[in-house]
Design a protein around this motif. Structure first.
Motif, PDB file in Angstrom:
ATOM      1  N   HIS A  13       0.083 -13.674  -2.770  1.00  0.00           N
ATOM      2  CA  HIS A  13      -0.203 -12.980  -1.597  1.00  0.00           C
ATOM      3  C   HIS A  13       0.409 -13.528  -0.141  1.00  0.00           C
ATOM      4  CE1 HIS A  13      -3.698 -15.530  -0.044  1.00  0.00           C
ATOM      5  NE2 HIS A  13      -3.780 -15.550  -1.141  1.00  0.00           N
ATOM      6  N   GLY A  14       0.386 -12.534   0.978  1.00  0.00           N
ATOM      7  CA  GLY A  14       0.748 -13.242   2.351  1.00  0.00           C
ATOM      8  C   GLY A  14      -0.340 -13.567   3.301  1.00  0.00           C
ATOM      9  N   PHE A  15      -0.297 -14.010   4.258  1.00  0.00           N
ATOM     10  CA  PHE A  15      -1.268 -14.629   5.267  1.00  0.00           C
ATOM     11  C   PHE A  15      -1.574 -13.429   6.155  1.00  0.00           C
ATOM     12  CE2 PHE A  15      -1.915 -16.050   9.715  1.00  0.00           C
ATOM     13  CZ  PHE A  15      -2.712 -16.868   9.617  1.00  0.00           C
ATOM     14  N   ALA A  59       0.346 -25.147   7.671  1.00  0.00           N
ATOM     15  CA  ALA A  59       1.373 -25.418   6.578  1.00  0.00           C
ATOM     16  C   ALA A  59       2.692 -24.753   6.789  1.00  0.00           C
ATOM     17  CB  ALA A  59       0.796 -24.983   5.277  1.00  0.00           C
ATOM     18  N   MET A  60       2.460 -23.246   7.215  1.00  0.00           N
ATOM     19  CA  MET A  60       3.745 -22.563   7.566  1.00  0.00           C
ATOM     20  C   MET A  60       4.625 -23.246   8.602  1.00  0.00           C
ATOM     21  SD  MET A  60       2.738 -18.630   7.221  1.00  0.00           S
ATOM     22  CE  MET A  60       1.223 -18.442   8.100  1.00  0.00           C
ATOM     23  N   ARG A  61       4.218 -23.705   9.602  1.00  0.00           N
ATOM     24  CA  ARG A  61       4.731 -24.477  10.905  1.00  0.00           C
ATOM     25  C   ARG A  61       5.637 -25.695   9.973  1.00  0.00           C
ATOM     26  NH1 ARG A  61       1.566 -28.925  14.161  1.00  0.00           N
ATOM     27  NH2 ARG A  61       1.368 -29.592  11.784  1.00  0.00           N
ATOM     28  N   GLY A  74       6.546  -1.000   6.768  1.00  0.00           N
ATOM     29  CA  GLY A  74       6.569  -2.095   7.765  1.00  0.00           C
ATOM     30  C   GLY A  74       6.360  -3.334   6.764  1.00  0.00           C
ATOM     31  N   HIS A  75       5.856  -4.174   7.507  1.00  0.00           N
ATOM     32  CA  HIS A  75       5.421  -5.584   6.731  1.00  0.00           C
ATOM     33  C   HIS A  75       4.837  -5.740   5.473  1.00  0.00           C
ATOM     34  CE1 HIS A  75       5.886 -10.059   6.885  1.00  0.00           C
ATOM     35  NE2 HIS A  75       4.761 -10.104   6.930  1.00  0.00           N
ATOM     36  N   MET A  76       3.919  -4.885   5.684  1.00  0.00           N
ATOM     37  CA  MET A  76       3.122  -4.566   4.387  1.00  0.00           C
ATOM     38  C   MET A  76       3.474  -3.613   3.569  1.00  0.00           C
ATOM     39  SD  MET A  76       0.963  -6.996   4.912  1.00  0.00           S
ATOM     40  CE  MET A  76       0.145  -6.462   3.266  1.00  0.00           C
ATOM     41  N   GLY A 126       3.873 -21.692  18.480  1.00  0.00           N
ATOM     42  CA  GLY A 126       3.086 -20.328  18.466  1.00  0.00           C
ATOM     43  C   GLY A 126       2.182 -20.655  17.300  1.00  0.00           C
ATOM     44  N   ARG A 127       2.363 -21.565  16.219  1.00  0.00           N
ATOM     45  CA  ARG A 127       1.558 -21.569  15.124  1.00  0.00           C
ATOM     46  C   ARG A 127       0.504 -22.593  15.564  1.00  0.00           C
ATOM     47  NH1 ARG A 127       3.308 -17.883  11.007  1.00  0.00           N
ATOM     48  NH2 ARG A 127       5.384 -18.661  10.294  1.00  0.00           N
ATOM     49  N   GLU A 128       0.846 -23.521  16.359  1.00  0.00           N
ATOM     50  CA  GLU A 128      -0.325 -24.467  16.837  1.00  0.00           C
ATOM     51  C   GLU A 128      -1.404 -24.004  17.706  1.00  0.00           C
ATOM     52  OE1 GLU A 128       2.031 -27.703  18.566  1.00  0.00           O
ATOM     53  OE2 GLU A 128       3.141 -28.069  16.525  1.00  0.00           O
ATOM     54  N   ILE A 141       8.871  -5.019  11.545  1.00  0.00           N
ATOM     55  CA  ILE A 141       9.266  -5.636  12.819  1.00  0.00           C
ATOM     56  C   ILE A 141       9.034  -7.427  12.840  1.00  0.00           C
ATOM     57  CG2 ILE A 141       9.296  -3.583  14.252  1.00  0.00           C
ATOM     58  CD1 ILE A 141       6.323  -4.285  15.117  1.00  0.00           C
ATOM     59  N   LEU A 142       8.107  -7.652  11.843  1.00  0.00           N
ATOM     60  CA  LEU A 142       7.915  -9.284  11.838  1.00  0.00           C
ATOM     61  C   LEU A 142       9.176  -9.945  11.253  1.00  0.00           C
ATOM     62  CD1 LEU A 142       4.114  -9.720  10.805  1.00  0.00           C
ATOM     63  CD2 LEU A 142       5.177 -10.120  12.766  1.00  0.00           C
ATOM     64  N   MET A 143       9.667  -8.986  10.086  1.00  0.00           N
ATOM     65  CA  MET A 143      10.908  -9.779   9.709  1.00  0.00           C
ATOM     66  C   MET A 143      11.826  -8.774   9.479  1.00  0.00           C
ATOM     67  SD  MET A 143       8.762 -12.445   6.960  1.00  0.00           S
ATOM     68  CE  MET A 143       7.601 -13.299   7.651  1.00  0.00           C
ATOM     69  N   SER A 155       5.948 -12.456   1.957  1.00  0.00           N
ATOM     70  CA  SER A 155       5.687 -13.102   3.446  1.00  0.00           C
ATOM     71  C   SER A 155       5.496 -14.646   3.228  1.00  0.00           C
ATOM     72  CB  SER A 155       4.758 -12.382   4.173  1.00  0.00           C
ATOM     73  OG  SER A 155       5.002 -13.077   5.632  1.00  0.00           O
ATOM     74  N   MET A 156       4.302 -15.067   3.554  1.00  0.00           N
ATOM     75  CA  MET A 156       3.969 -16.382   3.001  1.00  0.00           C
ATOM     76  C   MET A 156       3.921 -16.714   1.668  1.00  0.00           C
ATOM     77  SD  MET A 156       0.697 -18.827   4.197  1.00  0.00           S
ATOM     78  CE  MET A 156      -0.515 -17.820   2.746  1.00  0.00           C
ATOM     79  N   GLY A 157       3.801 -15.815   0.943  1.00  0.00           N
ATOM     80  CA  GLY A 157       3.854 -15.748  -0.599  1.00  0.00           C
ATOM     81  C   GLY A 157       5.183 -16.102  -1.116  1.00  0.00           C
TER      82      GLY A 157
HETATM   83  C1  MLT Z   1       2.531 -13.256   6.289  1.00  0.00           C
HETATM   84  O1  MLT Z   1       2.748 -12.002   6.311  1.00  0.00           O
HETATM   85  O2  MLT Z   1       2.246 -13.874   5.259  1.00  0.00           O
HETATM   86  C2  MLT Z   1       2.768 -13.992   7.882  1.00  0.00           C
HETATM   87  O3  MLT Z   1       3.300 -12.944   8.794  1.00  0.00           O
HETATM   88  C3  MLT Z   1       4.156 -14.985   7.456  1.00  0.00           C
HETATM   89  C4  MLT Z   1       4.451 -15.591   8.663  1.00  0.00           C
HETATM   90  O4  MLT Z   1       3.568 -15.835   9.731  1.00  0.00           O
HETATM   91  O5  MLT Z   1       5.240 -16.388   8.791  1.00  0.00           O
END
Ligand code: MLT
Length: 256
Positions: A22-24, A182-184, A235-237, A127-129, A209-211, A90-92
């Motif tokens: 799965h994603g984040f 971890a993603m950072r 979209g992303h999902m 941004g992650r931090e 729009i995220l990717m 995504s993160m997956g």
């Molecule tokens: C995700 O959907 O897993 C995240 O958008 C991935 C990310 O933040 O890079």
């Protein structure tokens, strides 16, 4: 050092193993449509990454895509599966690239959905931090209010939005913060792409729009023979917003 753990999972169907990541900051439940749709063709297993869903982690520390990949391999050991078709969103997808680097002999095929192979930019890392700090201080609700509008197509389905929202607020804040760091720190996976020599399907929501789709198409073209499918009305999902299109693309790919 944090050691790999076998993950909690949900299983449907029979046949060769198809394992979903799965994603984040979601969990195994995001794959319900594909578990139902592909059970005739595969033993479908959707894992909860550590700290998520039913894979409890009282002390989230040292998270990395490598650790998550080792957890997936440990779960395959527990399932008695030497190899699996792997699907990550995504993160997956980032975990899938780590699995490829660390355990490639265990991969029969890859399905990458709404993901990317590049590492974070310096700005992205900052941004992650910031996000991790704000989640630790204020919890996941406020963070998700900012992220959620970017996760869906332009006319989202309220039922899908609500299902995603329920998953997004579920993990403990310390787990979501550890995921972000971890993603950072994940490495760039672009250099790995030309060497991927198993069948690859890449699905990307036309309205992600995220990717963005155009960049994903270019990335997928670096993988020899990869099949790229743009998912309309998503979209992303994409696997939840247009589950029929994603499930059909996967079925065609896996049974080809
Ligand atoms: C995700 O959907 O897993 C995240 O958008 C991935 C990310 O933040 O890079």
């Amino acid at each position: 050092m944090t050691t790999p753990m076998a993950l909690a999972y949900e299983e449907r169907g029979s046949g060769p193993l198809l394992l979903f990541i799965h994603g984040f900051p979601l969990d195994r439940r995001m794959w319900i449509p594909q578990l139902a749709g592909l059970a005739k063709h595969r033993t479908c297993v959707a894992v909860d990454l550590r700290g998520h869903g039913l894979s409890e982690d009282p002390d989230p520390r040292d998270y990395s895509m490598d650790l998550f990949a080792d957890d997936v391999a440990a779960t395959m050991d527990e399932l008695g599966a030497e190899q699996a078709d792997i699907c990550g969103l995504s993160m997956g997808g980032y975990v899938t690239f780590a699995l490829w680097r660390r355990h490639r002999a265990r991969i029969r095929s890859l399905t990458l959905i709404d993901t990317k192979a590049e590492a974070d930019s310096e700005e992205g890392k900052k941004g992650r931090e910031g996000a991790a700090a704000s989640i630790l201080e204020g919890g996941l609700e406020a963070f998700n209010d900012g992220l959620a509008p970017k996760m869906f197509r332009s006319s989202p389905d309220p039922a899908v939005q609500e299902a995603v929202r329920r998953m997004m607020v579920a993990p403990p804040p310390a787990v979501a913060a550890a995921d972000l760091l971890a993603m950072r720190d994940r490495p760039d996976s672009i250099a790995d792409l030309p060497g991927i020599d198993v069948p690859v399907l890449w699905c990307q929501g036309a309205e992600d729009i995220l990717m963005p789709t155009a960049a994903a198409r270019e990335t997928a073209a670096k993988i020899p023979g990869a099949r790229f499918v743009e998912i309309e009305n998503a979209g992303h999902m994409s696997n939840m917003e247009n589950p029929e299109a994603v499930t059909t693309a996967m079925k065609d790919f896996l049974t080809a």
